[in-house]
Motif scaffolding. Structure first.
Motif, short mmCIF file in Angstrom:
data_model
loop_
_atom_site.label_atom_id
_atom_site.label_comp_id
_atom_site.label_asym_id
_atom_site.label_seq_id
_atom_site.Cartn_x
_atom_site.Cartn_y
_atom_site.Cartn_z
N ASP A 148 0.83 -1.21 0.00
CA ASP A 148 0.00 0.00 0.00
C ASP A 148 0.87 1.26 0.00
N ARG A 149 1.95 1.22 0.76
CA ARG A 149 2.83 2.39 0.80
C ARG A 149 3.48 2.63 -0.56
N ALA A 150 3.91 1.57 -1.22
CA ALA A 150 4.54 1.71 -2.53
C ALA A 150 3.55 2.28 -3.55
N TRP A 151 2.32 1.80 -3.51
CA TRP A 151 1.30 2.33 -4.42
C TRP A 151 1.08 3.82 -4.15
N TYR A 152 0.96 4.17 -2.88
CA TYR A 152 0.71 5.57 -2.52
C TYR A 152 1.83 6.46 -3.05
N GLU A 153 3.07 6.06 -2.81
CA GLU A 153 4.19 6.90 -3.21
C GLU A 153 4.35 6.95 -4.73
N ALA A 183 -2.64 4.01 -14.80
CA ALA A 183 -3.33 2.95 -15.52
C ALA A 183 -2.33 1.98 -16.16
N ARG A 184 -1.21 2.51 -16.60
CA ARG A 184 -0.18 1.67 -17.22
C ARG A 184 0.40 0.69 -16.21
N VAL A 185 0.66 1.16 -15.00
CA VAL A 185 1.18 0.27 -13.96
C VAL A 185 0.14 -0.78 -13.60
N GLU A 186 -1.10 -0.37 -13.47
CA GLU A 186 -2.17 -1.32 -13.16
C GLU A 186 -2.29 -2.38 -14.26
N GLU A 187 -2.20 -1.93 -15.50
CA GLU A 187 -2.29 -2.86 -16.62
C GLU A 187 -1.14 -3.86 -16.60
N GLN A 188 0.06 -3.37 -16.35
CA GLN A 188 1.23 -4.24 -16.33
C GLN A 188 1.12 -5.30 -15.23
N LEU A 189 0.70 -4.87 -14.06
CA LEU A 189 0.65 -5.77 -12.91
C LEU A 189 -0.65 -6.55 -12.81
N GLU A 190 -1.60 -6.20 -13.67
CA GLU A 190 -2.90 -6.86 -13.68
C GLU A 190 -3.57 -6.78 -12.32
N MET A 191 -3.53 -5.58 -11.73
CA MET A 191 -4.17 -5.35 -10.45
C MET A 191 -4.52 -3.87 -10.35
N PRO A 194 -4.82 0.67 -4.85
CA PRO A 194 -5.78 0.98 -3.78
C PRO A 194 -6.23 2.43 -3.89
N ARG A 195 -7.37 2.73 -3.32
CA ARG A 195 -7.84 4.12 -3.29
C ARG A 195 -6.96 4.91 -2.32
N VAL A 196 -6.43 6.02 -2.79
CA VAL A 196 -5.57 6.84 -1.94
C VAL A 196 -6.07 8.27 -1.96
#
Length: 242
Positions: A148-153, A183-191, A194-196
């Motif tokens: 979650d911290r990595a996504w936030y940052e 969106a590109r990161v989400e697409e790559q990781l297929e996930m 989280p809402r931040v």
């Protein structure tokens, strides 16, 4: 914040990511992961040098003399301020932050700035292994805290919806804006990320992070070459200081 500021932030973060990877070269859960940590660390340290080399051709090198003495002058994410103590921190950085930096490199290569198009293209091929390694470990499951911290940052680093990254995208210098990068990161990781909720009023557009903080003194000394000077013979230390 300008394009050189963005490239400097990318360079600082790639340098710090490489160093933090390398710290796990003998601490990872398996020999294969040890080797991967060392190899990815070398890759990212090399990438940072290429990125630093792009600053002068961009027309304005934002690095000032304070970078020799003030850790807070570096534009790294808070995630890299201290050495990681858990493997899950490594995996979250590998999967989320490394992929976020690669998305920004992709945006630079797809933009209209020739020096970035030409010099950064090779990085995308080299980063492919980083992505596969991070995604594989991510799928094996890690603690949610570092993730979650990595996504936030990462989302914070992309910048506000109406900020300079968006402006650079509209000008054609980047092929993606903040929402596209996420969106590109989400697409790559297929996930899905989280809402931040980010308070952009406290966000530093140069360091691309909120709040104070800086890399630890030991790492900063290593970055500046101070450790080598400390243990060098007197003649070598005098020569390095001159």
């Amino acid at each position: 914040m300008s394009l050189p500021d963005l490239v400097l932030s990318l360079a600082d973060n790639k340098q710090m990511l490489g160093l933090r990877y390398a710290e796990w070269a003998t601490r990872a859960p398996s020999l294969e992961a040890d080797i991967a940590a060392a190899a990815m660390g070398l890759d990212d340290l090399g990438h940072s040098r290429v990125l630093y080399g792009c600053l002068e051709p961009l027309g304005a090198d934002p690095r000032g003399p304070q970078r020799e003495s003030d850790p807070a002058s570096l534009s790294n994410l808070a995630y890299f301020d201290e050495p990681w103590t858990e493997w899950s921190q490594f995996v979250a950085a590998n999967a989320i932050l490394d992929t976020a930096f690669t998305a920004m490199i992709e945006a630079c290569v797809g933009g209209s700035v020739e020096v970035l198009q030409h010099r950064l293209r090779k990085m995308l091929m080299e980063e492919r292994y980083h992505f596969l390694h991070g995604r594989s470990w991510l799928r094996s499951g890690i603690d949610s805290g570092p993730l979650d911290r990595a996504w936030y940052e990462a989302i914070e680093w992309f910048g506000p919806p109406d900020g300079e990254t968006a402006t650079l995208h509209r000008e054609g210098k980047l092929s993606m804006g903040p929402a596209d990068l996420r969106a590109r990161v989400e697409e790559q990781l297929e996930m899905k990320a989280p809402r931040v909720t980010i308070d952009w009023k406290t966000w530093d557009p140069v360091r691309r992070r909120s709040g104070a903080g800086a890399v630890d003194q030991h790492t900063f000394a290593m970055l500046r070459g101070l450790e080598e000077k400390k243990y060098a013979p007197p003649s070598a230390a005098k020569q390095a200081a001159s």
